[in-house]
Design a protein around this motif. Sequence first.
Motif, PDB file in Angstrom:
ATOM      1  N   SER A   1       1.506  -4.734  -8.527  1.00  0.00           N
ATOM      2  CA  SER A   1       0.882  -4.343  -7.261  1.00  0.00           C
ATOM      3  C   SER A   1      -0.500  -4.974  -7.129  1.00  0.00           C
ATOM      4  O   SER A   1      -0.868  -5.466  -6.055  1.00  0.00           O
ATOM      5  CB  SER A   1       0.786  -2.819  -7.189  1.00  0.00           C
ATOM      6  OG  SER A   1       0.253  -2.419  -5.963  1.00  0.00           O
TER       7      SER A   1
ATOM      8  N   THR B   1       0.830  -1.203   0.000  1.00  0.00           N
ATOM      9  CA  THR B   1       0.000   0.000   0.000  1.00  0.00           C
ATOM     10  C   THR B   1       0.868   1.258   0.000  1.00  0.00           C
ATOM     11  O   THR B   1       0.576   2.223  -0.714  1.00  0.00           O
ATOM     12  CB  THR B   1      -0.935  -0.008   1.218  1.00  0.00           C
ATOM     13  OG1 THR B   1      -1.715  -1.211   1.199  1.00  0.00           O
ATOM     14  CG2 THR B   1      -1.866   1.180   1.206  1.00  0.00           C
TER      15      THR B   1
ATOM     16  N   PHE C   1      -1.930  -7.638  -4.295  1.00  0.00           N
ATOM     17  CA  PHE C   1      -3.179  -7.487  -3.535  1.00  0.00           C
ATOM     18  C   PHE C   1      -4.068  -8.727  -3.689  1.00  0.00           C
ATOM     19  O   PHE C   1      -4.700  -9.161  -2.729  1.00  0.00           O
ATOM     20  CB  PHE C   1      -3.941  -6.237  -3.973  1.00  0.00           C
ATOM     21  CG  PHE C   1      -3.417  -4.960  -3.375  1.00  0.00           C
ATOM     22  CD1 PHE C   1      -3.362  -4.786  -2.005  1.00  0.00           C
ATOM     23  CD2 PHE C   1      -2.985  -3.932  -4.189  1.00  0.00           C
ATOM     24  CE1 PHE C   1      -2.887  -3.613  -1.449  1.00  0.00           C
ATOM     25  CE2 PHE C   1      -2.504  -2.751  -3.651  1.00  0.00           C
ATOM     26  CZ  PHE C   1      -2.451  -2.596  -2.275  1.00  0.00           C
TER      27      PHE C   1
END
Length: 99
Positions: free
Chosen positions: A67, A36, A71
Amino acid sequence: MTEEERVRIAEANLSRLLDWVGRIDSKSSLVLGINTAMLGIFASLAPAPHLWSVRTVIVGTISVVFSAATFVCIYFVNYPRTKGPATSLNFFGGIASRT
């Protein structure tokens, strides 16, 4: 093998699996925080859209794709599949179905 030995082995196996899950849970929260933060830094350092070059778009796309993949992996770690073999002593569904 006696019943007591089988129970001891099953308890040791279950304890090992539960310890493993705990370690993964603690590591996934660290990876979530780092991922994050990296996404926030990437967004804050990105130039205005009218200043983008082909290289900026390629690097940005690669960064966002990896990314997003991270996640997704963190999601699967935190919400695992619970279906397992019906006769398993490691999955709670298999244990609950026993008499």
